[in-house]
Write an enzyme that holds these catalytic residues in place. Sequence first.
Site, PDB file in Angstrom:
ATOM      1  CB  VAL A  50      54.232  49.355   0.986  1.00  0.00           C
ATOM      2  CG1 VAL A  50      53.159  48.850   0.014  1.00  0.00           C
ATOM      3  CG2 VAL A  50      55.622  49.035   0.446  1.00  0.00           C
ATOM      4  CB  CYS A  51      51.029  51.136   5.000  1.00  0.00           C
ATOM      5  SG  CYS A  51      51.526  49.503   5.585  1.00  0.00           S
ATOM      6  N   PRO A  52      50.996  53.738   3.172  1.00  0.00           N
ATOM      7  CG  PRO A  52      52.566  55.457   3.279  1.00  0.00           C
ATOM      8  CD  PRO A  52      52.311  54.054   3.748  1.00  0.00           C
ATOM      9  CB  ILE A  55      45.962  53.931   3.287  1.00  0.00           C
ATOM     10  CG1 ILE A  55      46.105  52.641   4.112  1.00  0.00           C
ATOM     11  CG2 ILE A  55      44.988  54.900   3.952  1.00  0.00           C
ATOM     12  CD1 ILE A  55      46.864  52.800   5.391  1.00  0.00           C
TER      13      ILE A  55
END
Length: 199
Positions: A50-52, A55
């Site tokens: 999920v993080c990318p 970001i």
Amino acid sequence: MTEECLRVGQEAPDFTATGVVDQEFETIKLSDYRGKYIVLFFYPLDFTFVCPTEITAFSDRYKEFESLNTEILGVSVDSEFSHLAWIQTDRKSGGVGDLNYPLLSDIKKEISSAYNVLDPEAGIALRGLFIIDREGTIQHATINNLAFGRNVDETLRTLQAIQYVQANPDEVCPAGWKPGDKTMNPDPIKSKEFFAAIK
């Protein structure tokens, strides 16, 4: 997590951290951004799933934040070397590519602890997001659990509402307010003008 609860209306805890900016290491100090608004967000780990998406979404919309006198800072418990490797990895391969704002290393977990977003069992930060005003005061705070990401549009909308009421202290923004929408006067009598106009 720390015992004392961090709340909106309080001064944002200052910190100094190593960040990756244009693929170089730089020392970033939060208080150096006084005079600007800041979107400070925490995420669990580099090279995850999920993080990318979060970001890169913030990076792709960076110009909109910049036009609102706002800087974005991303923070995780990874090292600056991990951040650099992730930035140097193409988006199609799960990386984030070049970013328009710094990624900061919180490898000692001091920043995550100060902002009460550290999950002590997992040893990583939850998805905390803070909007800090020009005076260094926290005006907005949200925390998502690990499995679901945040919405850039909602962050922008909230930032715009904060800036509006700070510029217009005799007005407040109702639910879902966006620039150009009607505001209301926080007065028992004058507020009726707003409610009377609701269809």
